[in-house]
Design an enzyme around this catalytic site. Structure first.
Site, PDB file in Angstrom:
ATOM      1  N   ARG A  45       0.896  -1.235   0.013  1.00  0.00           N
ATOM      2  CA  ARG A  45       0.153  -0.113   0.040  1.00  0.00           C
ATOM      3  C   ARG A  45       0.757   1.184   0.249  1.00  0.00           C
ATOM      4  O   ARG A  45       0.211   2.537  -0.308  1.00  0.00           O
ATOM      5  CB  ARG A  45      -1.073  -0.071   1.306  1.00  0.00           C
ATOM      6  CG  ARG A  45      -2.165  -1.135   0.897  1.00  0.00           C
ATOM      7  CD  ARG A  45      -3.144  -0.865   2.216  1.00  0.00           C
ATOM      8  NE  ARG A  45      -4.365  -1.237   1.709  1.00  0.00           N
ATOM      9  CZ  ARG A  45      -5.342  -1.757   2.813  1.00  0.00           C
ATOM     10  NH1 ARG A  45      -5.155  -1.406   3.911  1.00  0.00           N
ATOM     11  NH2 ARG A  45      -6.432  -2.124   2.533  1.00  0.00           N
ATOM     12  N   LYS A 205     -13.067  -8.610   9.424  1.00  0.00           N
ATOM     13  CA  LYS A 205     -14.040  -7.192   9.466  1.00  0.00           C
ATOM     14  C   LYS A 205     -15.409  -7.887   9.263  1.00  0.00           C
ATOM     15  O   LYS A 205     -15.799  -7.287   8.112  1.00  0.00           O
ATOM     16  CB  LYS A 205     -13.380  -6.172   8.451  1.00  0.00           C
ATOM     17  CG  LYS A 205     -12.107  -5.539   8.962  1.00  0.00           C
ATOM     18  CD  LYS A 205     -11.662  -4.500   7.800  1.00  0.00           C
ATOM     19  CE  LYS A 205     -10.474  -3.963   8.278  1.00  0.00           C
ATOM     20  NZ  LYS A 205     -10.136  -2.843   7.388  1.00  0.00           N
ATOM     21  N   GLY A 358      -5.729  -5.806   2.415  1.00  0.00           N
ATOM     22  CA  GLY A 358      -4.113  -5.552   3.016  1.00  0.00           C
ATOM     23  C   GLY A 358      -3.831  -7.041   3.556  1.00  0.00           C
ATOM     24  O   GLY A 358      -2.755  -7.348   3.152  1.00  0.00           O
ATOM     25  N   GLY A 381     -12.385  -4.022   1.890  1.00  0.00           N
ATOM     26  CA  GLY A 381     -13.696  -3.575   1.871  1.00  0.00           C
ATOM     27  C   GLY A 381     -14.192  -2.702   0.556  1.00  0.00           C
ATOM     28  O   GLY A 381     -15.275  -2.772   0.073  1.00  0.00           O
TER      29      GLY A 381
HETATM   30  P1  ADP Z   1      -8.246  -7.829   4.714  1.00  0.00           P
HETATM   31  O1  ADP Z   1      -7.267  -6.913   5.222  1.00  0.00           O
HETATM   32  O2  ADP Z   1      -7.600  -8.826   3.564  1.00  0.00           O
HETATM   33  O3  ADP Z   1      -9.304  -7.127   4.097  1.00  0.00           O
HETATM   34  P2  ADP Z   1      -9.562  -8.484   7.399  1.00  0.00           P
HETATM   35  O4  ADP Z   1      -8.993  -7.094   7.675  1.00  0.00           O
HETATM   36  O5  ADP Z   1     -10.937  -8.614   7.248  1.00  0.00           O
HETATM   37  O6  ADP Z   1      -8.793  -8.845   5.663  1.00  0.00           O
HETATM   38  O7  ADP Z   1      -9.109  -9.774   7.917  1.00  0.00           O
HETATM   39  C1  ADP Z   1      -7.887 -10.337   8.151  1.00  0.00           C
HETATM   40  C2  ADP Z   1      -7.788 -10.858   9.795  1.00  0.00           C
HETATM   41  O8  ADP Z   1      -8.777 -11.732   9.985  1.00  0.00           O
HETATM   42  C3  ADP Z   1      -6.406 -11.293   9.918  1.00  0.00           C
HETATM   43  O9  ADP Z   1      -5.615 -10.627  11.156  1.00  0.00           O
HETATM   44  C4  ADP Z   1      -6.723 -12.830  10.417  1.00  0.00           C
HETATM   45  O10 ADP Z   1      -6.065 -13.371  11.623  1.00  0.00           O
HETATM   46  C5  ADP Z   1      -8.046 -12.810  10.862  1.00  0.00           C
HETATM   47  N1  ADP Z   1      -8.859 -14.034  10.973  1.00  0.00           N
HETATM   48  C6  ADP Z   1      -8.999 -14.657   9.871  1.00  0.00           C
HETATM   49  N2  ADP Z   1      -9.804 -16.126  10.272  1.00  0.00           N
HETATM   50  C7  ADP Z   1     -10.373 -15.861  11.734  1.00  0.00           C
HETATM   51  C8  ADP Z   1     -10.788 -16.508  12.647  1.00  0.00           C
HETATM   52  N3  ADP Z   1     -11.564 -17.566  12.410  1.00  0.00           N
HETATM   53  N4  ADP Z   1     -10.753 -16.092  13.917  1.00  0.00           N
HETATM   54  C9  ADP Z   1     -10.322 -14.875  14.159  1.00  0.00           C
HETATM   55  N5  ADP Z   1      -9.355 -14.090  13.290  1.00  0.00           N
HETATM   56  C10 ADP Z   1      -9.490 -14.469  11.867  1.00  0.00           C
HETATM   57  C1  3PG Z   2      -8.767  -1.433   4.729  1.00  0.00           C
HETATM   58  O1  3PG Z   2      -7.868  -2.009   5.488  1.00  0.00           O
HETATM   59  O2  3PG Z   2      -9.662  -2.167   4.159  1.00  0.00           O
HETATM   60  C2  3PG Z   2      -8.724   0.108   4.610  1.00  0.00           C
HETATM   61  O3  3PG Z   2      -7.348   0.636   5.079  1.00  0.00           O
HETATM   62  C3  3PG Z   2      -9.835   0.766   5.389  1.00  0.00           C
HETATM   63  O4  3PG Z   2      -9.875   0.366   6.598  1.00  0.00           O
HETATM   64  P1  3PG Z   2     -11.362   0.508   7.373  1.00  0.00           P
HETATM   65  O5  3PG Z   2     -11.875  -0.662   7.132  1.00  0.00           O
HETATM   66  O6  3PG Z   2     -10.763   0.579   8.840  1.00  0.00           O
HETATM   67  O7  3PG Z   2     -11.891   1.751   7.158  1.00  0.00           O
HETATM   68 MG    MG Z   3      -7.039  -6.291   7.123  1.00  0.00          MG
END
Ligand code: ADP
Ligand code: 3PG
Ligand code: MG
Length: 403
Positions: A45, A205, A358, A381
């Site tokens: 990023r 998330k 990310g 997201g």
């Molecule tokens: P991205 O950054 O790709 O959009 P998210 O931020 O939504 O993805 O999710 C990533 C996080 O989800 C990672 O830190 C991972 O450890 C966590 N995660 C994945 N599966 C689980 C689970 N079953 N329980 C708790 N945390 C989880």
């Molecule tokens: C992401 O990691 O998807 C972006 O940086 C947005 O973060 P946020 O879901 O906390 O707004």
């Molecule tokens: Mg993330």
């Protein structure tokens, strides 16, 4: 979906205006994954915004102010400080960057810098006004620039002061090179996608992503749900997920999604077995169980081996695959297998693969498969909202090209 993408492609870019001797403010997304010692595990990023920053330097900008968030802090906390990324930014830019603790300190910092000086403001989410889209914060940011550039694709689905509100108070507002690259790549991927289209969704998330799935049902043929996201679905269908991360408030939405998917002929795949532990960070007990049988006091943190086989078959029979959200706590090696296995299977297909998020990008890189994906987006997201067919708010407020 494609109509909204075409509209977003019509946004004016920094290349369409003159920035010579202008004060430029760039909203970037430096929300990078870091370990507990603040080592950056994937700097994509930051890397991806370097062309825009260099473009401003090369084209005679008077000053460059960088604004970003990091994580989801509640109040100020060193754990969410952008100080942790400053060195990497300077190294990638090969230039000094002045770090300022607050918006109020930017002018005085700039006055000490020569033409083309770069300032990075501390995590903008340390201000309550950022997420509330407070006009006062938006105005204070607007005062720092003649040209507002949005290059934060990852945050382009947020109506925050620095991604949205600021545009009301700046006349020249354009997209950066990354924002343009992202939207052009999504346009290519989603214009005439080869079918079946599969969405793989997971991660943590849950609250911000689960509700998006209802609209995405119109754009995809199949959805694999893993990671923490799947816990809410499994609990909703009646399993006791014990200590797993579950969003109780969203169980009704989960049921609606399952029902609506059925009526639209979209197939949903949930884990049939899971890896459970007593503690994801310091596991002393690990068990593989059917999804129905998470032992008391334990939490589900990865896909089980049977699920990996099942999901692999779904991947192999798809032609366009969009993946957002890891399948487990991939940062801990014992719980990375589900995510890494699917990354290998995906890499071996001839499907068009779009990776978003990310952590997802980081996980695929750690699996050694980064170069085997068709396109990796910096948005998680944001890319899901795009898939939903929504026009992203950050694009809406930027200037449009004459048709
Ligand atoms: P991205 O950054 O790709 O959009 P998210 O931020 O939504 O993805 O999710 C990533 C996080 O989800 C990672 O830190 C991972 O450890 C966590 N995660 C994945 N599966 C689980 C689970 N079953 N329980 C708790 N945390 C989880
Ligand atoms: C992401 O990691 O998807 C972006 O940086 C947005 O973060 P946020 O879901 O906390 O707004
Ligand atoms: Mg993330």
């Amino acid at each position: 979906m494609i109509e909204s993408i075409v509209a977003m492609q019509n946004t004016k870019s920094i290349k369409d205006i003159d920035i010579q001797d202008k004060r430029v403010l760039i909203r970037v997304d430096f929300n990078v994954p870091m370990d507990s010692e603040f080592n950056i595990s994937d700097d994509s990023r930051i890397r991806e915004t370097i062309p825009t920053i260099n473009y401003c330097i090369d084209n005679g900008a008077k000053s460059i102010v960088l604004v970003s968030h990091l994580g989801r802090p509640v109040g100020k906390s060193i754990n969410f400080s952008l100080k942790h990324i400053l060195k990497r930014l300077e190294r990638l830019l090969n230039r000094a960057v002045t770090f300022v603790e607050s918006v109020e300190n930017v002018q005085s910092a700039l006055s000490l810098l020569p033409k083309g000086g770069i300032v990075l403001i501390e995590n903008i989410r340390f201000y309550e006004g950022e997420e509330n889209n407070d006009p006062e914060l938006a105005k204070a940011l607007a005062k720092l620039c003649d040209v507002y550039v949005n290059d934060a694709f990852g945050a382009s689905h947020r109506k925050h002061a620095s991604t949205y509100g600021i545009a009301t108070y700046v006349q020249n507002k354009v997209s950066g090179l990354l924002l343009k690259k992202e939207i052009d790549s999504f346009s290519k991927a989603l214009k005439n996608p080869l079918k079946p289209v599969l969405l793989i969704v997971g991660g943590s998330k849950v609250s911000s992503k689960l509700t998006l799935l209802i609209n995405i049902l119109d754009s995809v043929d199949k959805i694999i749900i893993g990671g923490a996201m799947s816990n809410t679905f499994l609990q909703a269908v009646g399993y006791d997920m014990q200590e797993s991360l579950v969003e109780d408030a969203l169980m009704g939405d989960a049921i609606d999604i399952l029902r609506s998917a059925k009526s639209k002929g979209v197939k949903i795949y949930l884990p049939v077995d899971v890896v459970c532990t007593n503690d994801p960070k310091n596991p002393t007990d690990i068990k593989i169980t059917p999804a129905q049988d998470v032992p008391q006091g334990m939490m589900s943190v990865d896909l089980g081996p049977a699920t990996v086989k099942l999901f692999s078959e779904v991947i192999r029979s798809s032609e366009t695959i969009i993946w957002n959200g890891p399948m487990g706590v991939y940062e801990v090696s014992q719980f990375s297998r589900g995510t890494f296995s699917l990354a290998h299977v995906l890499a071996d297909t001839y499907a068009y693969s779009v990776i978003g998020g990310g952590d997802t990008a980081d996980a695929i890189d750690k699996a050694g498969e980064k170069d085997n994906m068709s396109f990796t987006s910096t948005g998680g997201g944001a890319s899901l909202e795009l898939l939903e067919g929504k026009a992203l708010p950050a694009f809406e407020v930027l200037e449009k090209r004459d048709q």
